[in-house]
Motif scaffolding. Structure first.
Motif, short mmCIF file in Angstrom:
data_model
loop_
_atom_site.label_atom_id
_atom_site.label_comp_id
_atom_site.label_asym_id
_atom_site.label_seq_id
_atom_site.Cartn_x
_atom_site.Cartn_y
_atom_site.Cartn_z
N THR A 85 -4.35 -47.33 40.02
CA THR A 85 -5.39 -47.70 39.66
C THR A 85 -5.55 -46.64 38.50
O THR A 85 -6.87 -45.65 38.50
N THR A 86 -4.59 -46.12 38.18
CA THR A 86 -4.64 -45.23 37.32
C THR A 86 -4.75 -43.93 37.19
O THR A 86 -4.93 -42.51 36.16
N ALA A 87 -4.64 -43.09 38.44
CA ALA A 87 -4.65 -41.80 38.86
C ALA A 87 -3.40 -41.16 39.03
O ALA A 87 -2.99 -40.10 38.71
N LEU A 88 -2.18 -41.29 38.78
CA LEU A 88 -1.19 -41.18 39.05
C LEU A 88 0.18 -41.94 38.01
O LEU A 88 -0.34 -43.23 38.09
N ALA A 89 0.82 -40.95 37.10
CA ALA A 89 1.76 -42.06 36.90
C ALA A 89 3.17 -42.12 37.82
O ALA A 89 3.26 -41.93 38.67
#
Length: 421
Positions: free
Chosen positions: A49-53
């Motif tokens: 969901t694009t919060a962490l790499a």
């Protein structure tokens, strides 16, 4: 005398804990995994969901054991076990001999006999799964921006998460937060606040592992975020065009599966009894009944608690089992024939809902809201490997909390909008 050779298959929480627990023992260890990294699965949905790499929740296995000369790491896949000749058979055709074998090969998502759904509704167990889902999420908004009809636009703005366990709840909450709070200023032809996020559960409530009180709170918190929670109705079909819930079809271009798991084929390799999910039956010391030197742990094993309920398939349980097996191996090498049975210590349940709400169940102590969210965050940071990872994740979360922006919104694969649709 030749050193005792312990082969550990699987570099997840359980497998690594076995290797860690055998440090200093007079053994030679071979760790086999089909990927070169250890993955912190509880935060996998945050990559999706694009919060962490990806680099913030995964670490190269070889790097973890560069100072352990007794540990050999093999990047390979297991295809079977030759119990009679005490060998692990790799899919490459090579074999690895063992004196003691520990299988910690985890599980994959299960579609309850509907495997054709996987193409349209990917699950979330690996980094590849997470980046696939992330790509589909982001491309859905891009396709909505380009859509020429309202019907196509809404189909792209409809996201369906199937399964309301911790992963499903966390995923749905984060998608809603992304669509309703993060993305609106960035699009011109589409209002992402009109995104429809549906969480579908065949059972009667969300987060069934939690108490009814915390489950009810979680449902209300999800609805406050704009998530539609559908309970008591199973999904009957998943297609490229959408999802059928009961008798009703909903056009949706992005479907995510969080409903069930199936153990690895370890029980078949060993020709040993297993439960319906494929988890190998093990004894009180976590070895298979017919062989005291072959252990099965984590999501691959069916382990019963004293109350007759199965040990949950969570990271703390796998770590406890790994530590226990390491102690059993050391005790046996020291000539001790009697070891106490494995006993699972429940350390509580945690689940997050969006970016500032969570539920925590520690038995007599139950928490909700922001305080539970902070405890959830601290607990997860504590279990990350290495100071760098802890600082990176803490900074990412602080940035999201203060700015409302997700920093890992990159579409890195080469597929075009047309190809992906």
């Amino acid at each position: 005398m030749q050193e005792h050779h312990v082969v550990v298959v699987g570099g997840g929480f359980g497998g690594l804990q076995v290797v860690h627990g055998l440090k200093g023992a007079n053994v030679r260890i071979t760790l086999i995994d089909r990927r070169n990294h250890h993955l912190f699965q509880p935060l996998l949905y945050q990559v999706a969901t694009t919060a962490l790499a990806t680099s913030e929740i995964a670490w190269p296995i070889r790097r973890l054991y560069r100072d352990r000369r007794e540990v050999t790491t093999l990047l390979s896949e297991v295809g079977g076990i030759d119990r009679q000749n005490r060998k692990v058979i790799l899919t490459s055709g090579e074999t690895v001999p063992f004196d003691t074998l520990v299988l910690a090969t985890g599980a994959r998502h299960a579609y309850f006999g509907n495997d054709a759904w996987e193409k349209h509704a990917p699950g979330l167990k690996t980094l590849e799964d997470a980046t696939t889902i992330r790509r589909r999420l982001l491309l859905a908004f891009e396709r909505a921006e380009l859509a020429s009809t309202e019907e196509e636009k809404q189909a792209n703005l409809t996201f369906v998460v199937i399964g309301a366990g911790a992963t499903g709840v966390e995923m749905a909450g984060m998608i809603a937060d992304l669509a309703h709070k993060v993305l609106p200023p960035e699009f011109r032809n589409v209002d992402t606040r009109k995104t429809r996020v549906m969480l579908v559960e065949a059972g009667p409530r969300v987060l069934p592992a939690f108490t009814e009180e915390l489950s009810a709170y979680s449902k209300k918190a999800l609805e406050k975020l704009g998530v539609e929670v559908l309970l008591g109705t199973p999904v009957s079909d998943c297609t490229e065009e959408g999802v059928k819930i009961g008798d009703d079809f909903t056009p949706a271009r992005t479907i995510i599966w969080a409903a069930g798991v199936q153990a690895s084929p370890a029980a078949k390799w060993l020709d040993t009894p297993s439960d319906r999910a494929g988890r190998a039956d093990v004894g009180p010391q976590l070895n298979i009944p017919s062989d005291p030197d072959i252990f099965v742990i984590g999501d691959t094993a069916s382990v019963m608690q004293d109350n007759g309920k199965p040990v949950p398939g969570v990271a703390p349980a796998a770590k406890q089992q790994g530590a226990y097996v390491a102690e059993v191996i050391k005790s046996r090498l020291a000539g001790k024939t009697e070891q106490p049975a494995f006993h699972y210590r429940h350390q509580g349940n945690l689940a997050t809902i969006g970016k500032s709400a969570a539920v925590a169940d520690f038995g007599k102590i139950k928490l909700t809201g922001v305080l539970a969210w902070w405890i959830w965050g601290l607990a997860h940071i504590y279990f990350l490997i290495g100071t760098r990872s802890r600082l990176a994740v803490a900074w990412s979360w602080l940035w999201i909390y203060l700015s409302g922006q997700h920093s890992a919104r990159l579409i890195t694969q080469k597929e075009t909008l047309k190809d992906e649709a």
